[in-house]
Design a protein around this motif. Structure first.
Motif, short mmCIF file in Angstrom:
data_model
loop_
_atom_site.label_atom_id
_atom_site.label_comp_id
_atom_site.label_asym_id
_atom_site.label_seq_id
_atom_site.Cartn_x
_atom_site.Cartn_y
_atom_site.Cartn_z
N LYS A 336 0.84 -1.20 0.00
CA LYS A 336 0.00 0.00 0.00
C LYS A 336 0.87 1.24 0.00
CE LYS A 336 -4.03 -2.01 2.31
NZ LYS A 336 -4.97 -1.91 3.47
N LYS A 337 0.45 2.21 -0.73
CA LYS A 337 1.15 3.48 -0.77
C LYS A 337 1.32 4.03 0.64
CE LYS A 337 0.82 8.14 -2.70
NZ LYS A 337 0.02 9.05 -3.54
N VAL A 363 17.47 0.14 -6.08
CA VAL A 363 16.24 -0.58 -6.36
C VAL A 363 15.27 0.40 -7.03
CG1 VAL A 363 14.29 -1.84 -5.37
CG2 VAL A 363 16.57 -2.10 -4.38
N ARG A 364 14.70 -0.03 -8.16
CA ARG A 364 13.77 0.85 -8.88
C ARG A 364 12.43 0.15 -9.10
NH1 ARG A 364 16.42 3.76 -14.04
NH2 ARG A 364 15.59 1.87 -15.03
N LEU A 365 11.38 0.94 -8.99
CA LEU A 365 10.05 0.53 -9.43
C LEU A 365 9.73 1.39 -10.66
CD1 LEU A 365 8.15 0.33 -6.02
CD2 LEU A 365 9.59 -1.39 -7.13
N LYS A 366 9.43 0.74 -11.78
CA LYS A 366 9.33 1.47 -13.03
C LYS A 366 8.12 1.02 -13.82
CE LYS A 366 11.99 2.43 -17.25
NZ LYS A 366 13.24 2.13 -18.01
N ASN A 367 7.40 2.01 -14.35
CA ASN A 367 6.37 1.73 -15.36
C ASN A 367 6.47 2.79 -16.44
OD1 ASN A 367 5.06 4.01 -14.35
ND2 ASN A 367 3.60 2.83 -13.12
N GLY A 402 -0.26 1.89 -8.74
CA GLY A 402 -0.19 1.28 -10.06
C GLY A 402 0.69 0.05 -10.06
N GLU A 403 0.90 -0.52 -11.23
CA GLU A 403 1.74 -1.70 -11.39
C GLU A 403 3.11 -1.28 -11.91
OE1 GLU A 403 1.68 -5.17 -14.56
OE2 GLU A 403 0.13 -5.50 -13.03
N LEU A 427 19.48 -8.55 -17.87
CA LEU A 427 19.99 -7.19 -18.00
C LEU A 427 19.21 -6.42 -19.08
CD1 LEU A 427 22.14 -5.04 -17.29
CD2 LEU A 427 23.58 -6.05 -19.07
N LYS A 428 18.77 -5.22 -18.72
CA LYS A 428 18.12 -4.34 -19.67
C LYS A 428 18.40 -2.91 -19.27
CE LYS A 428 13.65 -3.15 -21.73
NZ LYS A 428 12.18 -3.37 -21.72
N ASP A 429 19.12 -2.21 -20.15
CA ASP A 429 19.45 -0.79 -19.91
C ASP A 429 20.17 -0.60 -18.58
OD1 ASP A 429 18.23 -0.12 -22.34
OD2 ASP A 429 16.28 0.11 -21.38
N GLY A 430 21.03 -1.53 -18.23
CA GLY A 430 21.84 -1.38 -17.02
C GLY A 430 21.22 -1.92 -15.75
N TYR A 431 19.95 -2.35 -15.82
CA TYR A 431 19.27 -2.86 -14.63
C TYR A 431 18.76 -4.28 -14.91
CZ TYR A 431 19.41 1.98 -13.11
OH TYR A 431 19.84 3.23 -12.76
N TYR A 432 18.50 -4.98 -13.84
CA TYR A 432 18.00 -6.35 -13.94
C TYR A 432 16.56 -6.39 -13.47
CZ TYR A 432 22.81 -7.60 -14.82
OH TYR A 432 24.08 -7.68 -15.39
N CYS A 433 15.69 -6.95 -14.32
CA CYS A 433 14.26 -6.97 -14.04
C CYS A 433 13.89 -8.30 -13.39
CB CYS A 433 13.47 -6.80 -15.35
SG CYS A 433 13.88 -5.29 -16.24
N PHE A 434 13.02 -8.23 -12.32
CA PHE A 434 12.76 -9.43 -11.55
C PHE A 434 11.27 -9.77 -11.41
CE2 PHE A 434 16.92 -8.02 -10.09
CZ PHE A 434 17.65 -9.19 -10.30
N GLY A 435 10.41 -8.91 -11.79
CA GLY A 435 9.00 -9.23 -11.64
C GLY A 435 8.18 -7.98 -11.44
N LYS A 436 6.92 -8.18 -11.06
CA LYS A 436 5.98 -7.07 -10.91
C LYS A 436 5.74 -6.79 -9.43
CE LYS A 436 5.24 -6.71 -15.34
NZ LYS A 436 5.69 -5.52 -16.11
#
Length: 440
Positions: A336-337, A363-367, A402-403, A427-436
């Protein structure tokens, strides 16, 4: 941690080029238009370490060597041309490299003399073969110490500098005759480095017990550099060699066996790797010994790696310096926010040395609309080899609901260098993606 999501990233074994580690760059072998020759001038077949390599017959690099002369930087007494070094560092950055820097007081050729203003003051040259000026009977120690202090004031913490060689005396600053100096003179020059370089790592030449003992007395984090890796008997055949005698004995005798935990260990080739090959020396023995001594980078002098040794060198590169694996990641996928976002990672450093710069773990959260970044408090310089590294952290979650995609990266802060590559997929654009992750 309840209601959590667990990920086991896929580990990879491919070559990773990262700042501060690996083979020193070989610009002459980067995409050469014509034929390639070995160090003796003989033509050799072209080959690459990977399909995407820019360099032929030599691995790609994210580290280079930057040597500068005292005479060029201090053109008149207390008048400096720091722009000369800055230009070289900009060139290193443009090629995607950090740099090991050494300011050398002089070398053997006339054009590599001490600064002109110093030569006008001190016209006599000593008979000792590795000195251009006598440090016992001239102001050399004072002048050189003042220069080093100014050098540090301008360049300590420079983001492109991986480490600095502590040059005290002798041609190219490689220590010739250090053992003849008075202890107080050595302490003054050592102090010029240690008192003024507080951020940038330093390494001392493993030359003589007298100077190394004085360096150790300061109880600072100092690595070491040595310049005859690979010698299995080229000077005295079976009677004595660097690999079998000098290094294994003196790393212990000088009490530098644990120096690697806090500062880099840097090796330079004795002659060239092609000479080792033609002598029939055992590359796997040389590799294993250097790894035992916790090597971070190797100066091959920009010449070819024999193709027959390609696989041994790839294995070497995958252990040289640091190599980070994220083996398990756990996080809560719905938050929750305004609540706390919890994350836990199990890391391993499968290299033989730590990283010596405190690059931030992010750590990044990105949409498509927003990026929420969190900078970890962890100091990745403490991630030593051969240990399980458990990272746990909580972040206060603000931002829009949001997601988001969860991403992790170790940032260098320099676009030309990019982020640190991990030994995992994703690896994508310098970061590693792990899920939602969903922010409610």
């Amino acid at each position: 941690m309840s209601d959590t999501y667990v990920i086991y990233p896929k580990i990879i074994d491919e070559l990773l080029e990262n700042p501060g580690i690996g083979f020193i760059a070989a610009p002459g072998l980067m995409e050469p238009a014509g034929a390639i020759h070995d160090n003796r001038g003989n033509p050799v077949e072209k080959y690459k370490f990977t399909h995407s390599s820019r360099t032929f017959n030599h691995p790609d690099s994210r580290i280079t060597y930057c040597g500068v002369r005292w005479r060029d930087l201090e053109v008149e007494k207390s008048s400096y041309r720091w722009d000369i070094l800055e230009k070289k560092l900009e060139e290193a950055k443009a090629s995607g490299c950090t740099a090991i820097v050494r300011c050398s007081p002089y070398a053997l050729a006339e054009e590599d003399d001490i600064p002109d203003w110093f030569r006008r003051e001190c016209r006599e040259e000593p008979e000792f073969p590795f000195w251009r000026v006598d440090p016992l009977h001239s102001p050399y120690v004072t002048y050189w110490s003042e220069f080093i202090a100014e050098f540090a004031e301008h360049f300590d913490g420079h983001p492109v500098i991986s480490s600095v060689d502590m040059a005290l005396v002798g041609a190219w600053g490689e220590g010739g005759g250090t053992e003849f100096l008075e202890e107080e003179s050595i302490r003054r020059m050592v102090g010029a480095y240690i008192d003024n370089f507080k951020i940038t790592p330093l390494q001392a030449l493993l030359h003589d017990p007298k100077s190394v003992k004085i360096i150790r007395e300061r109880k600072e984090n100092i690595g070491f550099r040595v310049d005859c890796l690979g010698d299995m008997g080229g000077f005295h055949q079976e009677e004595w060699s660097h690999m079998l005698d000098f290094y294994p004995e003196n790393i212990c005798n000088f009490e530098m066996e644990a120096a690697w935990k806090k500062a880099p260990v840097v090796f330079e080739a004795c002659w060239h790797m092609n000479d080792w090959y033609l002598q029939g020396w055992d590359i796997d023995y040389i590799v294993e010994e250097s790894l035992k001594w916790h090597i971070s980078s190797f100066n091959s002098k920009g010449t070819i790696v024999p193709e027959a040794w390609k696989e041994s060198v790839k294995r070497w590169l995958n252990k040289m310096g640091y190599r980070f694996e994220l083996r398990k990641l756990t996080y809560n996928p719905m938050v929750k926010k305004g609540d706390v976002f919890r994350i836990r990672g199990l890391w391993a450093n499968t290299g033989v040395a730590p990283i010596y710069h405190r690059y931030p773990l992010v750590v990044r959260l990105k949409n498509g609309k927003e990026v929420i970044s969190f900078t970890s408090r962890t100091d990745i310089r403490s991630w030593l080899p051969d240990m399980d590294i458990l990272w746990e952290e909580e972040f206060d979650l603000e931002g829009k609901a949001g997601e988001y995609s969860l991403e992790i990266g170790i940032e260098t802060g320099i676009p030309e260098l990019g982020n640190i590559k991990l030994a995992i997929e994703g690896l994508k654009d310098g970061y590693y993606c792990f899920g939602k992750i969903i922010v409610e």
